[in-house]
Write a protein that holds these residues in place. Sequence first.
Motif, mmCIF file in Angstrom:
data_model
loop_
_atom_site.group_PDB
_atom_site.id
_atom_site.type_symbol
_atom_site.label_atom_id
_atom_site.label_comp_id
_atom_site.label_asym_id
_atom_site.label_seq_id
_atom_site.Cartn_x
_atom_site.Cartn_y
_atom_site.Cartn_z
ATOM 1 N N PRO A 1 0.818 -1.231 0.000
ATOM 2 C CA PRO A 1 0.000 0.000 0.000
ATOM 3 C C PRO A 1 0.843 1.268 0.000
ATOM 4 O O PRO A 1 0.374 2.320 -0.441
ATOM 5 C CB PRO A 1 -0.814 -0.127 1.295
ATOM 6 C CG PRO A 1 -0.811 -1.575 1.623
ATOM 7 C CD PRO A 1 0.500 -2.108 1.135
ATOM 8 N N ASP A 2 2.089 1.173 0.500
ATOM 9 C CA ASP A 2 2.966 2.338 0.560
ATOM 10 C C ASP A 2 3.930 2.438 -0.612
ATOM 11 O O ASP A 2 4.890 3.224 -0.571
ATOM 12 C CB ASP A 2 3.765 2.313 1.869
ATOM 13 C CG ASP A 2 2.861 2.412 3.097
ATOM 14 O OD1 ASP A 2 1.879 3.178 3.038
ATOM 15 O OD2 ASP A 2 3.137 1.725 4.100
ATOM 16 N N ALA A 3 3.694 1.653 -1.659
ATOM 17 C CA ALA A 3 4.558 1.721 -2.841
ATOM 18 C C ALA A 3 4.528 3.132 -3.428
ATOM 19 O O ALA A 3 3.499 3.813 -3.365
ATOM 20 C CB ALA A 3 4.092 0.716 -3.893
ATOM 21 N N PRO A 4 5.651 3.609 -3.961
ATOM 22 C CA PRO A 4 5.704 4.994 -4.460
ATOM 23 C C PRO A 4 4.755 5.284 -5.623
ATOM 24 O O PRO A 4 4.315 6.407 -5.801
ATOM 25 C CB PRO A 4 7.164 5.166 -4.882
ATOM 26 C CG PRO A 4 7.706 3.782 -5.020
ATOM 27 C CD PRO A 4 6.959 2.935 -4.042
ATOM 28 N N LEU A 5 4.432 4.273 -6.436
ATOM 29 C CA LEU A 5 3.543 4.475 -7.577
ATOM 30 C C LEU A 5 2.382 3.485 -7.546
ATOM 31 O O LEU A 5 2.487 2.400 -6.962
ATOM 32 C CB LEU A 5 4.295 4.298 -8.895
ATOM 33 C CG LEU A 5 5.405 5.291 -9.240
ATOM 34 C CD1 LEU A 5 6.036 4.909 -10.574
ATOM 35 C CD2 LEU A 5 4.874 6.711 -9.280
ATOM 36 N N SER A 6 1.298 3.884 -8.191
ATOM 37 C CA SER A 6 0.133 3.011 -8.307
ATOM 38 C C SER A 6 -0.273 2.878 -9.772
ATOM 39 O O SER A 6 -0.103 3.803 -10.572
ATOM 40 C CB SER A 6 -1.054 3.579 -7.521
ATOM 41 O OG SER A 6 -0.804 3.576 -6.134
ATOM 42 N N ILE A 7 -0.799 1.721 -10.089
ATOM 43 C CA ILE A 7 -1.505 1.516 -11.359
ATOM 44 C C ILE A 7 -2.970 1.330 -11.005
ATOM 45 O O ILE A 7 -3.336 0.355 -10.341
ATOM 46 C CB ILE A 7 -0.990 0.284 -12.122
ATOM 47 C CG1 ILE A 7 0.488 0.423 -12.469
ATOM 48 C CG2 ILE A 7 -1.822 0.064 -13.395
ATOM 49 C CD1 ILE A 7 1.091 -0.838 -13.085
ATOM 50 N N VAL A 8 -3.792 2.280 -11.399
ATOM 51 C CA VAL A 8 -5.227 2.167 -11.156
ATOM 52 C C VAL A 8 -5.851 1.639 -12.441
ATOM 53 O O VAL A 8 -5.822 2.307 -13.484
ATOM 54 C CB VAL A 8 -5.854 3.521 -10.769
ATOM 55 C CG1 VAL A 8 -7.344 3.355 -10.483
ATOM 56 C CG2 VAL A 8 -5.128 4.101 -9.549
ATOM 57 N N GLU A 9 -6.393 0.430 -12.351
ATOM 58 C CA GLU A 9 -6.936 -0.247 -13.526
ATOM 59 C C GLU A 9 -8.463 -0.207 -13.498
ATOM 60 O O GLU A 9 -9.085 -0.639 -12.531
ATOM 61 C CB GLU A 9 -6.465 -1.703 -13.549
ATOM 62 C CG GLU A 9 -7.085 -2.533 -14.659
ATOM 63 C CD GLU A 9 -6.751 -4.014 -14.547
ATOM 64 O OE1 GLU A 9 -7.096 -4.761 -15.479
ATOM 65 O OE2 GLU A 9 -6.162 -4.422 -13.525
ATOM 66 N N PHE A 10 -9.068 0.283 -14.566
ATOM 67 C CA PHE A 10 -10.514 0.176 -14.759
ATOM 68 C C PHE A 10 -10.724 -0.965 -15.750
ATOM 69 O O PHE A 10 -10.281 -0.888 -16.902
ATOM 70 C CB PHE A 10 -11.104 1.486 -15.291
ATOM 71 C CG PHE A 10 -11.214 2.558 -14.241
ATOM 72 C CD1 PHE A 10 -12.395 2.736 -13.529
ATOM 73 C CD2 PHE A 10 -10.127 3.373 -13.945
ATOM 74 C CE1 PHE A 10 -12.501 3.720 -12.550
ATOM 75 C CE2 PHE A 10 -10.224 4.359 -12.974
ATOM 76 C CZ PHE A 10 -11.418 4.535 -12.270
ATOM 77 N N SER A 11 -11.416 -2.003 -15.288
ATOM 78 C CA SER A 11 -11.444 -3.240 -16.059
ATOM 79 C C SER A 11 -12.786 -3.940 -15.922
ATOM 80 O O SER A 11 -13.604 -3.594 -15.070
ATOM 81 C CB SER A 11 -10.319 -4.154 -15.568
ATOM 82 O OG SER A 11 -10.255 -5.355 -16.304
#
Length: 247
Positions: free
Chosen positions: A75-85
């Motif tokens: 949860p604290d990773a520097p980047l996120s991939i937000v996927e709409f799927s």
Amino acid sequence: MLVKTFVKNNLVLCVASVVLVVFFLGYLVGMEVGQDTVRKQELANLEQRLAELKDSKSNTPSQISKDNDPLLGDPDAPLSIVEFSNFQCKFCLRFYSDTLPLLKTQYIDTGKVNLIYRDFPIPKIYDNSMSAALASECANEQGKFWEYHDILFENQHTWRQNESDLSLLTFKQFANTLVLNQEKFDSCLDSGKYADEINSDVGDGRDYAVSGTPTFFVGNDKVGYSSLFGTQSFSDFQKIIDEKLEQ
């Protein structure tokens, strides 16, 4: 007399054969024209979508809501991939099978990136996409979202074309495979318990100009987000991720 009759009969057969051949060739030409029309329409739709994406690149929101949706990784990773799927989409399946394993190995498991799955069913095109999303939410309620996510994609061919009633039975069988509380799962799915949650995801997606699946937003609130649409290779993600990690 017999010779004349024989010639006459053969002439009739020849004419009939020619008519059949002409009819068949006409059918093939018509079919090809129909297929060509469909291909042209698909190409036009794709070009329109690409134009929309080009125009909207500069308008990608600087902040993308993760809501309280399932998260894979730190949860604290520097980047996120937000996927709409959506689970019935073939292109979403391709991302799952071809690209996600590499993202998981090189970025998610190493703590550099996390993945947030947000629902974007499109019932007008994918008849079973809403019920699949509901089923995944019911699995999430029992702490098994990602396991259910995987089983839906890995078995997409067994349910994507089914009638809705048969698909619901299949989704309940998947819950049994994962040893979920069957009674609780069935009640959750039959009641459409998480319809509002799913519709909220769809609403957010539309606010972000999502019009098809899969659509991805890569980044964080500090460096902003970059969008990717459709079937993207690992290298497409890698380029954006590495650039944003350096910012």
